[in-house]
Scaffold this active site. Structure first.
Site, mmCIF file in Angstrom:
data_model
loop_
_atom_site.group_PDB
_atom_site.id
_atom_site.type_symbol
_atom_site.label_atom_id
_atom_site.label_comp_id
_atom_site.label_asym_id
_atom_site.label_seq_id
_atom_site.Cartn_x
_atom_site.Cartn_y
_atom_site.Cartn_z
ATOM 1 N N PRO A 1 -18.990 12.713 6.693
ATOM 2 C CA PRO A 1 -17.357 12.492 6.513
ATOM 3 C C PRO A 1 -16.987 12.032 5.079
ATOM 4 O O PRO A 1 -17.777 11.168 4.378
ATOM 5 C CB PRO A 1 -17.072 11.239 7.505
ATOM 6 C CG PRO A 1 -18.011 11.485 8.754
ATOM 7 C CD PRO A 1 -19.308 11.906 7.785
ATOM 8 N N CYS A 2 -15.925 12.737 4.560
ATOM 9 C CA CYS A 2 -15.480 12.569 3.134
ATOM 10 C C CYS A 2 -14.343 11.873 2.676
ATOM 11 O O CYS A 2 -14.252 11.652 1.682
ATOM 12 C CB CYS A 2 -15.609 14.096 2.607
ATOM 13 S SG CYS A 2 -14.359 14.700 3.227
ATOM 14 N N GLN A 3 -13.699 11.280 3.851
ATOM 15 C CA GLN A 3 -12.310 10.628 3.645
ATOM 16 C C GLN A 3 -12.549 9.528 2.484
ATOM 17 O O GLN A 3 -11.707 9.400 1.973
ATOM 18 C CB GLN A 3 -11.823 10.373 5.001
ATOM 19 C CG GLN A 3 -11.417 11.333 5.992
ATOM 20 C CD GLN A 3 -12.597 11.775 6.712
ATOM 21 O OE1 GLN A 3 -13.726 11.337 6.671
ATOM 22 N NE2 GLN A 3 -12.145 12.370 7.886
#
Length: 314
Positions: free
Chosen positions: A78-80
């Site tokens: 996940p890149c948030q």
């Protein structure tokens, strides 16, 4: 064709890695996937009924699989927390900390199969975060914009333990993937997981986000004024876009008209987003459009991944 044994895909989403492997002509025994989004799992299983879902990645020590037979580990954690479009909390974001779960799993596999290949994908980020990931994995990433193989600007880093080059530009433009309407640019803005919320003209022209498609004809031509005369004289253009050439005529409504109120526009359709992500057309059918947009925005541009796999395993 090289056979790579079993594949383990973490944060698998709609299983774009599996599409890419098949598209690259790479043979494998079993495809294991870790994913928690039920809609993405439903779509992945619908298209790949033979795959095995393992569940939550944080419970990987409970998975009853033969780790020594994993020949390829892939994932896009996940890149948030890293994204320039987000709050950039980096490793302080609990979702971004899942990168270290990927690392733990990679090290666990390496202990029983030192020859395992791996690929990790993530977004543009601060250099400090980029360096942490690179130093932890022991390799430098390659930076690829999906625009080379698609009509979408999607800039991503890819870490692998084999040499990867940037794909050649295929010359695909946004107009090539539209079902209808026109656009004012050759490449779409990046499709994100919240694209289902739609966009507006301010976001589009000022923040360069949330790709829109216009119903009018012409470059940034977003409507027609209620005037007498030739159709060309009625055209209204958005102030942030390009206007037609200003001619020497005076009067008679010959001057370019500028938009002062929104006209007709729409967001991209799920089918168009599938085309931008080079996912097979109709692949995400079977869930709501909101969920289709979400999983496509969270997913990979399949042809980029296929190119990477071809260079390392085909």
């Amino acid at each position: 064709m090289q056979k790579i044994g079993n594949v383990l895909s973490l944060f698998d989403g709609l299983s774009g890695g599996q599409i890419a492997l098949k598209r690259a002509g790479i043979d494998y025994d079993q495809y294991y996937a870790s994913e928690v989004d039920k809609y993405a799992i439903d779509i992945a299983k619908k298209n790949n009924p033979e795959m095995v879902h393992l569940g939550d990645v944080t419970k990987w020590r409970e998975w009853g699989i033969d780790w020594s037979k994993i020949g390829l580990l892939i994932g896009g954690s996940p890149c948030q927390g890293f994204s320039f479009a987000g709050k950039r909390l980096n490793f302080d974001d609990p979702r971004s900390k899942l990168f270290f779960v990927y690392v733990d799993i990679l090290n666990h596999i390496r202990a029983v199969n030192p020859d395992v290949k791996f690929m990790l994908e993530n977004v543009k980020m601060k250099k400090e975060s980029l360096d942490v990931i690179s130093e932890t994995l022991g390799v430098q990433p390659v930076f690829i914009n999906s625009a080379t193989v698609s009509a979408q600007n999607r800039q991503r880093y890819y870490w692998t333990n084999w040499a990867v080059t940037v794909p050649e530009d295929r010359g695909i433009v946004l107009g090539d993937v539209l079902e209808n309407g026109v656009v004012d640019r050759d490449k779409s803005f990046c499709i994100d997981a919240n694209y289902f919320k739609g966009g507006n003209l301010k976001q589009y022209f000022e923040k360069h986000r949330r790709q829109l498609v216009f119903s009018a004809n012409g470059l940034c031509h977003v409507g027609d004024a209620d005037l007498n005369g030739h159709d060309l004289l009625k055209r209204v253009y958005h102030p942030a876009g390009k206007a037609p050439t200003v001619n020497t005529g005076g009067g008679g409504n010959t001057e370019p008209k500028v938009l002062v109120a929104p006209d007709k526009w729409r967001k991209l359709t799920p089918l168009e987003c599938e085309r931008l992500q080079t996912v097979p057309e109709g692949y995400t059918e079977g869930v709501s459009n909101s969920q289709r947009y979400r999983m496509l925005g969270n997913g990979w541009t399949v042809d980029v991944i296929a190119h990477i796999f071809e260079e390392g395993m085909a």
